[in-house]
Design a protein around this motif. Structure first.
Motif, PDB file in Angstrom:
ATOM      1  N   UNK A  48       0.820  -1.205   0.000  1.00 24.26           N
ATOM      2  CA  UNK A  48       0.000   0.000   0.000  1.00 24.26           C
ATOM      3  C   UNK A  48       0.860   1.264   0.000  1.00 24.26           C
ATOM      4  N   UNK A  49       0.572   2.145  -0.939  1.00 19.21           N
ATOM      5  CA  UNK A  49       1.272   3.420  -1.020  1.00 19.21           C
ATOM      6  C   UNK A  49       2.621   3.359  -1.693  1.00 19.21           C
ATOM      7  N   UNK A  50       3.083   2.170  -2.082  1.00 17.24           N
ATOM      8  CA  UNK A  50       4.374   2.046  -2.755  1.00 17.24           C
ATOM      9  C   UNK A  50       4.224   2.308  -4.250  1.00 17.24           C
ATOM     10  N   UNK A  51       5.359   2.562  -4.910  1.00 14.10           N
ATOM     11  CA  UNK A  51       5.380   2.745  -6.356  1.00 14.10           C
ATOM     12  C   UNK A  51       6.596   2.018  -6.915  1.00 14.10           C
ATOM     13  N   UNK A  52       6.383   1.206  -7.939  1.00 15.01           N
ATOM     14  CA  UNK A  52       7.470   0.560  -8.676  1.00 15.01           C
ATOM     15  C   UNK A  52       7.605   1.291 -10.006  1.00 15.01           C
ATOM     16  N   UNK A  53       8.832   1.613 -10.388  1.00 10.02           N
ATOM     17  CA  UNK A  53       9.085   2.334 -11.634  1.00 10.02           C
ATOM     18  C   UNK A  53       9.936   1.450 -12.539  1.00 10.02           C
ATOM     19  N   UNK A  54       9.475   1.285 -13.785  1.00 10.97           N
ATOM     20  CA  UNK A  54      10.177   0.457 -14.764  1.00 10.97           C
ATOM     21  C   UNK A  54      10.593   1.314 -15.947  1.00 10.97           C
ATOM     22  N   UNK A  55      11.878   1.263 -16.352  1.00 11.79           N
ATOM     23  CA  UNK A  55      12.297   1.972 -17.561  1.00 11.79           C
ATOM     24  C   UNK A  55      11.836   1.167 -18.781  1.00 11.79           C
ATOM     25  N   UNK A  56      10.908   1.696 -19.537  1.00 11.93           N
ATOM     26  CA  UNK A  56      10.312   0.984 -20.668  1.00 11.93           C
ATOM     27  C   UNK A  56      10.991   1.360 -21.979  1.00 11.93           C
ATOM     28  N   UNK A  57      11.235   2.643 -22.177  1.00 10.53           N
ATOM     29  CA  UNK A  57      11.956   3.131 -23.357  1.00 10.53           C
ATOM     30  C   UNK A  57      11.412   2.579 -24.665  1.00 10.53           C
ATOM     31  N   UNK A  58      10.116   2.783 -24.886  1.00 18.62           N
ATOM     32  CA  UNK A  58       9.431   2.472 -26.140  1.00 18.62           C
ATOM     33  C   UNK A  58       9.193   0.990 -26.409  1.00 18.62           C
ATOM     34  N   UNK A  59       9.478   0.104 -25.460  1.00 20.23           N
ATOM     35  CA  UNK A  59       9.237  -1.328 -25.647  1.00 20.23           C
ATOM     36  C   UNK A  59       7.755  -1.649 -25.415  1.00 20.23           C
ATOM     37  N   UNK A  60       7.327  -2.831 -25.858  1.00 20.68           N
ATOM     38  CA  UNK A  60       5.978  -3.284 -25.542  1.00 20.68           C
ATOM     39  C   UNK A  60       5.930  -3.720 -24.085  1.00 20.68           C
ATOM     40  N   UNK A  61       4.768  -3.579 -23.463  1.00 22.28           N
ATOM     41  CA  UNK A  61       4.606  -3.930 -22.051  1.00 22.28           C
ATOM     42  C   UNK A  61       3.275  -4.643 -21.874  1.00 22.28           C
ATOM     43  N   UNK A  62       3.285  -5.686 -21.070  1.00 20.64           N
ATOM     44  CA  UNK A  62       2.050  -6.336 -20.644  1.00 20.64           C
ATOM     45  C   UNK A  62       2.100  -6.434 -19.128  1.00 20.64           C
ATOM     46  N   UNK A  63       1.056  -5.944 -18.470  1.00 21.87           N
ATOM     47  CA  UNK A  63       0.995  -5.990 -17.012  1.00 21.87           C
ATOM     48  C   UNK A  63      -0.384  -6.512 -16.610  1.00 21.87           C
ATOM     49  N   UNK A  64      -0.394  -7.512 -15.718  1.00 18.81           N
ATOM     50  CA  UNK A  64      -1.631  -8.143 -15.265  1.00 18.81           C
ATOM     51  C   UNK A  64      -1.746  -8.016 -13.758  1.00 18.81           C
ATOM     52  N   UNK A  65      -2.884  -7.528 -13.292  1.00 22.91           N
ATOM     53  CA  UNK A  65      -3.168  -7.461 -11.864  1.00 22.91           C
ATOM     54  C   UNK A  65      -3.636  -8.859 -11.456  1.00 22.91           C
ATOM     55  N   UNK A  66      -2.811  -9.576 -10.704  1.00 21.09           N
ATOM     56  CA  UNK A  66      -3.099 -10.962 -10.333  1.00 21.09           C
ATOM     57  C   UNK A  66      -3.687 -11.096  -8.932  1.00 21.09           C
ATOM     58  N   UNK A  67      -4.076  -9.977  -8.337  1.00 26.25           N
ATOM     59  CA  UNK A  67      -4.707 -10.002  -7.023  1.00 26.25           C
ATOM     60  C   UNK A  67      -6.044 -10.738  -7.131  1.00 26.25           C
TER      61      UNK A  67
END
Length: 79
Positions: A48-67
């Motif tokens: 809770x309240x945390x933030x993760x930062x990922x350097x993407x630099x124009x790449x494709x991204x897939x993110x799934x909320x698995x909760x």
């Protein structure tokens, strides 16, 4: 900068060149899988309240909320 909720059990697929620099995952106690540039998905948990930062630099991204599905919204992504 787009900022959207990612509901439990849902996936966001972001095309190449859609995230120019960084993707930020903002958690309210969530588990998720993220794949960057077609690499295998890696599981993460964000508190809770945390933030993760990922350097993407124009790449494709897939993110799934698995909760597990029951419960209040618990994740936002911004880029």
């Amino acid at each position: 900068m787009p900022n959207q909720g990612l509901d439990r059990g849902h996936t966001a697929n972001l095309a190449a060149n859609q995230v120019h620099d960084n993707l930020t995952v903002i958690g309210l106690g969530a588990s998720y899988n993220i794949s960057i540039g077609g690499a295998p998905a890696i599981a993460h948990v964000i508190g809770p309240g945390d933030a993760d930062v990922y350097p993407i630099n124009n790449a494709i991204v897939s993110i799934t909320n698995t909760t597990p599905l029951a419960g209040l919204p618990n994740m936002r992504i911004s880029w």
